[in-house]
Design an enzyme around this catalytic site. Structure first.
Site, PDB file in Angstrom:
ATOM      1  N   THR A  78      -6.893  -5.769   4.104  1.00 35.28           N
ATOM      2  CA  THR A  78      -6.439  -6.934   3.347  1.00 35.28           C
ATOM      3  C   THR A  78      -7.120  -8.186   3.902  1.00 35.28           C
ATOM      4  O   THR A  78      -7.295  -8.337   5.108  1.00 35.28           O
ATOM      5  CB  THR A  78      -4.899  -7.081   3.371  1.00 35.28           C
ATOM      6  OG1 THR A  78      -4.531  -8.241   2.618  1.00 35.28           O
ATOM      7  CG2 THR A  78      -4.345  -7.169   4.779  1.00 35.28           C
ATOM      8  N   TYR A 126      -4.884  -4.256 -17.375  1.00 37.60           N
ATOM      9  CA  TYR A 126      -4.114  -3.287 -16.573  1.00 37.60           C
ATOM     10  C   TYR A 126      -4.274  -1.853 -17.093  1.00 37.60           C
ATOM     11  O   TYR A 126      -4.234  -0.899 -16.322  1.00 37.60           O
ATOM     12  CB  TYR A 126      -2.645  -3.719 -16.461  1.00 37.60           C
ATOM     13  CG  TYR A 126      -2.506  -4.928 -15.570  1.00 37.60           C
ATOM     14  CD1 TYR A 126      -2.401  -6.207 -16.100  1.00 37.60           C
ATOM     15  CD2 TYR A 126      -2.587  -4.795 -14.181  1.00 37.60           C
ATOM     16  CE1 TYR A 126      -2.354  -7.323 -15.273  1.00 37.60           C
ATOM     17  CE2 TYR A 126      -2.540  -5.900 -13.354  1.00 37.60           C
ATOM     18  CZ  TYR A 126      -2.429  -7.163 -13.895  1.00 37.60           C
ATOM     19  OH  TYR A 126      -2.409  -8.266 -13.079  1.00 37.60           O
ATOM     20  N   HIS A 162       3.795  -5.817  -4.601  1.00 36.41           N
ATOM     21  CA  HIS A 162       3.198  -6.474  -5.776  1.00 36.41           C
ATOM     22  C   HIS A 162       3.363  -5.628  -7.025  1.00 36.41           C
ATOM     23  O   HIS A 162       2.662  -5.841  -8.015  1.00 36.41           O
ATOM     24  CB  HIS A 162       1.702  -6.764  -5.538  1.00 36.41           C
ATOM     25  CG  HIS A 162       1.489  -7.868  -4.521  1.00 36.41           C
ATOM     26  ND1 HIS A 162       0.258  -8.130  -3.987  1.00 36.41           N
ATOM     27  CD2 HIS A 162       2.339  -8.742  -3.937  1.00 36.41           C
ATOM     28  CE1 HIS A 162       0.364  -9.137  -3.127  1.00 36.41           C
ATOM     29  NE2 HIS A 162       1.625  -9.520  -3.074  1.00 36.41           N
ATOM     30  N   ARG A 195      -7.307  -0.685 -15.300  1.00 33.82           N
ATOM     31  CA  ARG A 195      -7.035  -0.415 -13.879  1.00 33.82           C
ATOM     32  C   ARG A 195      -6.144   0.813 -13.732  1.00 33.82           C
ATOM     33  O   ARG A 195      -6.293   1.582 -12.785  1.00 33.82           O
ATOM     34  CB  ARG A 195      -6.403  -1.642 -13.216  1.00 33.82           C
ATOM     35  CG  ARG A 195      -7.384  -2.815 -13.117  1.00 33.82           C
ATOM     36  CD  ARG A 195      -6.775  -3.990 -12.411  1.00 33.82           C
ATOM     37  NE  ARG A 195      -6.448  -3.637 -11.031  1.00 33.82           N
ATOM     38  CZ  ARG A 195      -5.570  -4.356 -10.316  1.00 33.82           C
ATOM     39  NH1 ARG A 195      -4.954  -5.389 -10.873  1.00 33.82           N
ATOM     40  NH2 ARG A 195      -5.315  -4.019  -9.075  1.00 33.82           N
ATOM     41  N   ASN A 202      -1.079  -3.058  -2.892  1.00 31.40           N
ATOM     42  CA  ASN A 202      -1.817  -2.353  -3.933  1.00 31.40           C
ATOM     43  C   ASN A 202      -0.882  -1.852  -5.026  1.00 31.40           C
ATOM     44  O   ASN A 202       0.286  -1.541  -4.761  1.00 31.40           O
ATOM     45  CB  ASN A 202      -2.594  -1.175  -3.325  1.00 31.40           C
ATOM     46  CG  ASN A 202      -3.603  -1.630  -2.291  1.00 31.40           C
ATOM     47  OD1 ASN A 202      -4.019  -2.794  -2.286  1.00 31.40           O
ATOM     48  ND2 ASN A 202      -3.956  -0.748  -1.377  1.00 31.40           N
ATOM     49  N   CYS A 237      14.253  -8.210 -21.382  1.00 38.96           N
ATOM     50  CA  CYS A 237      15.538  -7.778 -20.768  1.00 38.96           C
ATOM     51  C   CYS A 237      15.355  -7.254 -19.352  1.00 38.96           C
ATOM     52  O   CYS A 237      16.322  -6.830 -18.716  1.00 38.96           O
ATOM     53  CB  CYS A 237      16.185  -6.697 -21.638  1.00 38.96           C
ATOM     54  SG  CYS A 237      15.388  -5.071 -21.508  1.00 38.96           S
ATOM     55  N   ASP A 295      -1.990   0.702  -7.013  1.00 37.10           N
ATOM     56  CA  ASP A 295      -2.338   2.106  -7.275  1.00 37.10           C
ATOM     57  C   ASP A 295      -1.304   2.992  -6.576  1.00 37.10           C
ATOM     58  O   ASP A 295      -0.544   2.522  -5.736  1.00 37.10           O
ATOM     59  CB  ASP A 295      -3.761   2.413  -6.763  1.00 37.10           C
ATOM     60  CG  ASP A 295      -3.898   2.234  -5.245  1.00 37.10           C
ATOM     61  OD1 ASP A 295      -4.745   1.431  -4.812  1.00 37.10           O
ATOM     62  OD2 ASP A 295      -3.147   2.882  -4.492  1.00 37.10           O
TER      63      ASP A 295
HETATM   64  N1  APR Z   1     -12.386  -0.374   4.570  1.00 34.02           N
HETATM   65  C1  APR Z   1     -11.615  -1.345   5.113  1.00 34.02           C
HETATM   66  N2  APR Z   1     -11.510  -2.594   4.590  1.00 34.02           N
HETATM   67  C2  APR Z   1     -12.214  -2.844   3.473  1.00 34.02           C
HETATM   68  C3  APR Z   1     -13.043  -1.875   2.852  1.00 34.02           C
HETATM   69  C4  APR Z   1     -13.111  -0.597   3.447  1.00 34.02           C
HETATM   70  N3  APR Z   1     -13.864   0.381   2.940  1.00 34.02           N
HETATM   71  N4  APR Z   1     -13.624  -2.459   1.763  1.00 34.02           N
HETATM   72  C5  APR Z   1     -13.160  -3.726   1.704  1.00 34.02           C
HETATM   73  N5  APR Z   1     -12.324  -3.966   2.734  1.00 34.02           N
HETATM   74  C6  APR Z   1     -11.584  -5.198   3.037  1.00 34.02           C
HETATM   75  C7  APR Z   1     -12.360  -6.478   2.775  1.00 34.02           C
HETATM   76  O1  APR Z   1     -13.117  -6.832   3.930  1.00 34.02           O
HETATM   77  C8  APR Z   1     -11.213  -7.467   2.532  1.00 34.02           C
HETATM   78  O2  APR Z   1     -10.762  -8.027   3.769  1.00 34.02           O
HETATM   79  O3  APR Z   1     -10.473  -5.240   2.164  1.00 34.02           O
HETATM   80  C9  APR Z   1     -10.093  -6.598   1.953  1.00 34.02           C
HETATM   81  C10 APR Z   1      -9.890  -6.805   0.456  1.00 34.02           C
HETATM   82  O4  APR Z   1      -9.423  -8.112   0.277  1.00 34.02           O
HETATM   83  P1  APR Z   1      -8.941  -8.550  -1.168  1.00 34.02           P
HETATM   84  O5  APR Z   1      -9.944  -8.123  -2.181  1.00 34.02           O
HETATM   85  O6  APR Z   1      -8.552 -10.011  -1.079  1.00 34.02           O
HETATM   86  O7  APR Z   1      -7.636  -7.670  -1.432  1.00 34.02           O
HETATM   87  P2  APR Z   1      -6.172  -7.903  -0.880  1.00 34.02           P
HETATM   88  O8  APR Z   1      -6.199  -8.534   0.470  1.00 34.02           O
HETATM   89  O9  APR Z   1      -5.458  -6.627  -1.031  1.00 34.02           O
HETATM   90  O10 APR Z   1      -5.582  -8.966  -1.953  1.00 34.02           O
HETATM   91  C11 APR Z   1      -4.217  -9.305  -1.808  1.00 34.02           C
HETATM   92  O11 APR Z   1      -4.338 -10.640  -3.803  1.00 34.02           O
HETATM   93  O12 APR Z   1      -5.069 -10.905  -5.929  1.00 34.02           O
HETATM   94  C12 APR Z   1      -3.994 -10.570  -5.181  1.00 34.02           C
HETATM   95  O13 APR Z   1      -2.208  -9.236  -5.856  1.00 34.02           O
HETATM   96  C13 APR Z   1      -3.561  -9.169  -5.472  1.00 34.02           C
HETATM   97  O14 APR Z   1      -2.600  -7.568  -3.955  1.00 34.02           O
HETATM   98  C14 APR Z   1      -3.688  -8.461  -4.143  1.00 34.02           C
HETATM   99  C15 APR Z   1      -3.632  -9.612  -3.155  1.00 34.02           C
END
Ligand code: APR
Length: 232
Positions: free
Chosen positions: A172, A54, A105, A57, A88, A116, A90
């Site tokens: 996502t 972390y 998250h 990151r 996210n 605590c 960030d």
């Molecule tokens: N523009 C739009 N979408 C994008 C881009 C971009 N430039 N680049 C990647 N993506 C999309 C991918 O196609 C994918 O569907 O973003 C998504 C990323 O998916 P993940 O890597 O699975 O991320 P996320 O969905 O945020 O993960 C959810 O999983 O591991 C846990 O806690 C972690 O918050 C996270 C959660």
């Protein structure tokens, strides 16, 4: 006031700001084992490794800047009631000026005490030996929701969905619940649903409207369309 919009964002919205996603080619979960760096058991086993993951990151996130997608969502807040529910950790939505952001998250900017449960602003570099500023225990951890833990703000998210007029999901993959289930709830409530992603997510068939492309293009186009609608 215009629409009442709930927007779920994932790692894809920050990809063009240079922050890694999890499940794309070479993503974070290809570089690290989830059970080692994103579970309470992993932290228990090796806090050094987890804090290091972390810290890395946190440094990357601090060096990143919001992209056109984050900026466009902030502009929405001027005309519509918006809740950005982000998976996210960030701070790019806030850096773009967004006011109503819920980090379901957790956040790299926050630290917490595993003893605590006190919370405070995280230092850039967290060390295992850091004492909790409240109870003194050497049990400090990132205030991040790990697998097996309860996401933040679920009641607020459910309340926002129940009075929303529009649901959008941006960047996502739709792999992780409860976030991946919001679109089904939105449909049950009869909300129009739109997905913006580089490729169809696991839940794409549940969306009325699918806009494929980089978020820095699809999100500003979507925001402009909403603006045109609300002035016509
Ligand atoms: N523009 C739009 N979408 C994008 C881009 C971009 N430039 N680049 C990647 N993506 C999309 C991918 O196609 C994918 O569907 O973003 C998504 C990323 O998916 P993940 O890597 O699975 O991320 P996320 O969905 O945020 O993960 C959810 O999983 O591991 C846990 O806690 C972690 O918050 C996270 C959660």
């Amino acid at each position: 006031m215009g629409e009442q919009i709930v927007i779920l964002t994932g790692a894809g919205i920050s990809a063009e700001s240079g922050l890694g996603t999890f499940r794309d080619e070479g993503g974070l979960w290809a570089q690290h084992r989830i059970e080692d760096v994103a579970t309470p058991e992993g932290f228990e086993r090796n806090p050094e490794l987890v804090l290091g993951f972390y810290n890395q990151r946190r440094a990357e996130a601090a060096a990143a800047t919001p992209n056109a997608a984050h900026v466009a969502l902030t502009a929405l807040e001027a005309k519509h009631e918006v809740l950005i529910v982000t998976q996210n950790v960030d701070g790019l939505h806030e850096a773009a000026g967004a006011q109503n952001v819920l980090h379901m998250h957790g956040s790299l900017a926050q630290a917490m005490c595993a003893a605590c449960a006190a919370r405070w602003e995280a230092p850039m570099v967290m060390q295992v030996s850091d004492p909790c500023p409240h109870c003194g225990a050497q049990a400090t951890r990132p205030d991040i929701v790990w697998f097996g833990e309860i996401p933040y703000g679920m009641e607020k998210i459910d309340a926002a969905l129940s009075k929303a007029t529009l649901f959008a999901a941006i960047g996502t993959s739709g792999n992780v619940y409860p976030a991946a289930g919001f679109v089904a709830e939105a449909r049950r409530l009869g909300l129009p649903t739109v997905e913006m992603n580089l490729e169809p997510s696991a839940g794409h068939s549940l969306f009325d409207d699918l806009r494929l492309g980089p978020a820095s293009e699809t999100v500003p186009a979507w925001v402009n369309e909403l603006a045109a609608k609300s002035t016509s």
